[in-house]
Design an enzyme around this catalytic site. Structure first.
Site, short mmCIF file in Angstrom:
data_model
loop_
_atom_site.label_atom_id
_atom_site.label_comp_id
_atom_site.label_asym_id
_atom_site.label_seq_id
_atom_site.Cartn_x
_atom_site.Cartn_y
_atom_site.Cartn_z
N GLU A 77 -28.69 81.78 31.36
CA GLU A 77 -28.45 82.42 32.72
C GLU A 77 -29.55 83.35 33.32
OE1 GLU A 77 -24.48 82.81 30.50
OE2 GLU A 77 -26.52 82.74 29.88
N ARG A 107 -32.22 69.84 6.60
CA ARG A 107 -32.40 71.06 6.13
C ARG A 107 -32.94 72.17 7.02
NH1 ARG A 107 -35.19 69.84 0.16
NH2 ARG A 107 -33.46 68.79 -0.85
#
Length: 344
Positions: free
Chosen positions: A55, A189
């Site tokens: 934001e 991974r």
């Protein structure tokens, strides 16, 4: 603004949020769009852990703040209401004069958990929640699972032959994966925070559990090693990659965590991982370790590679549990199945 326009802007939030993958954990991935009508005024996403939130980046990218009075701010996660690495976003939205906010998911983090929405509404901001909620949950499933179930999001991963074996009968491990699928496994991974193997896999395969075939951080390595049978010369003892040995011999944290192996160890393991802030886990084997997680129902997804070769005899692969939805991809004769629990 039409429903179709709102959906399009929220989809753009989710698209932006993905750009933070691998760089914002343990924070969630968040994107933000500020729009009027069908026009995007500015956008932003959470780029780096400890840096400005989505934001704030979207607000900073907006040159004319007077437009906020007519604009709608879209964000896929509830704006925060507490001071952490950065000031609270909800307060910043209020101070900047944002009048309308559309949110995909409420934040399950106890430090927020509805307080951001409450703060906005108390200030007179119009707030709509739940737009593309399921898609938002899928994006941040690790974060949501960690905060709601107090354990990591768990993926069980294995490779098996075309006739259903994890390994053969020889002393050396059976090689099933191709160079391409090994790269995909290392990519996986790099996207998860921890990876676990059992004693037999650690001894027979001597794995490194690195991401050397892909760009990204190494996961924390976890090992079930009841009697500390894995020798100090093994790869799992190499490098400064964090490694935890769950054992019944000694408790020298952070590396050695003693458990009662005569009881069910999985709850204690989950508690340890939760306390260490590990939001996601790959369980990579072997057969007994996978079986324990499957029997306990302790999984959220399965990643199963099926190679083209047959073995004839050896260690059988686990049976797939019921009620799974799945996708499949094929790479030069190797099939990668991704299963998830069917939403209830």
């Amino acid at each position: 603004m039409t429903t179709e326009q709102k959906i399009a802007f929220m989809r753009r939030c989710l698209q932006l949020a993905k750009l933070g993958s691998g760089r914002v954990a343990p924070n969630p991935m968040v994107g933000c769009v500020i729009a009027v009508g069908d026009k995007v005024l500015s956008e932003g996403y959470h780029r780096q852990f400890g840096g400005p939130h989505a934001e704030v980046n979207a607000l900073n990218a907006l040159s004319d703040k007077s437009l906020l009075a007519e604009a709608t701010l879209f964000v896929n996660l509830e704006p925060c209401s507490h001071y952490g690495k950065t000031p609270p976003c909800a307060r910043r939205l209020i101070d900047e004069g944002v009048r309308r906010v559309v949110i995909a998911n409420l934040d399950p983090n106890p430090q927020v958990s509805g307080r951001g929405v409450m703060l906005l509404r108390e200030a007179g901001v119009e707030v709509e929640c739940g737009l593309l909620e399921a898609e938002g949950w899928q994006l941040n499933r690790r974060f949501f699972t960690y905060h709601t179930l107090h354990r990591p999001y768990i993926t069980l991963k294995w490779a098996q032959t075309a006739d259903g074996f994890l390994d053969g009968t020889g002393e050396k491990p059976l090689r099933i994966s191709s160079d391409i699928t090994k790269c995909l496994v290392h990519k996986m991974r790099a996207e998860e925070m921890a990876i676990l193997v059992g004693t037999r896999t650690a001894l027979k395969d001597n794995p490194q559990l690195h991401t050397r075939r892909w760009y990204g951080p190494h996961p924390v390595r976890l090992v079930f090693d009841r009697n500390l049978s894995v020798p100090p010369t093994a790869h799992l003892y190499e490098s400064d990659q964090p490694t935890v040995f769950f054992n019944a011999v000694k408790d020298e944290r952070p590396r050695f965590v003693r458990l009662d192996f005569d009881a069910d160890t999985l709850p204690a393991v989950m508690q340890t991982l939760y306390e260490r802030g590990l939001q996601s886990l790959i369980v990579e084997g072997g057969a007994e370790t996978l079986r324990r997680f499957l029997q306990a129902g302790l999984y959220d997804a399965l990643q199963v590679e099926v190679g083209p070769e047959k073995c004839g005899q050896g260690t059988p692969a686990p049976s797939l549990p019921p009620h799974l939805c799945w996708q499949v991809s094929e790479y030069q004769g190797h099939r990668m199945y991704h299963y998830q629990k069917t939403p209830q």
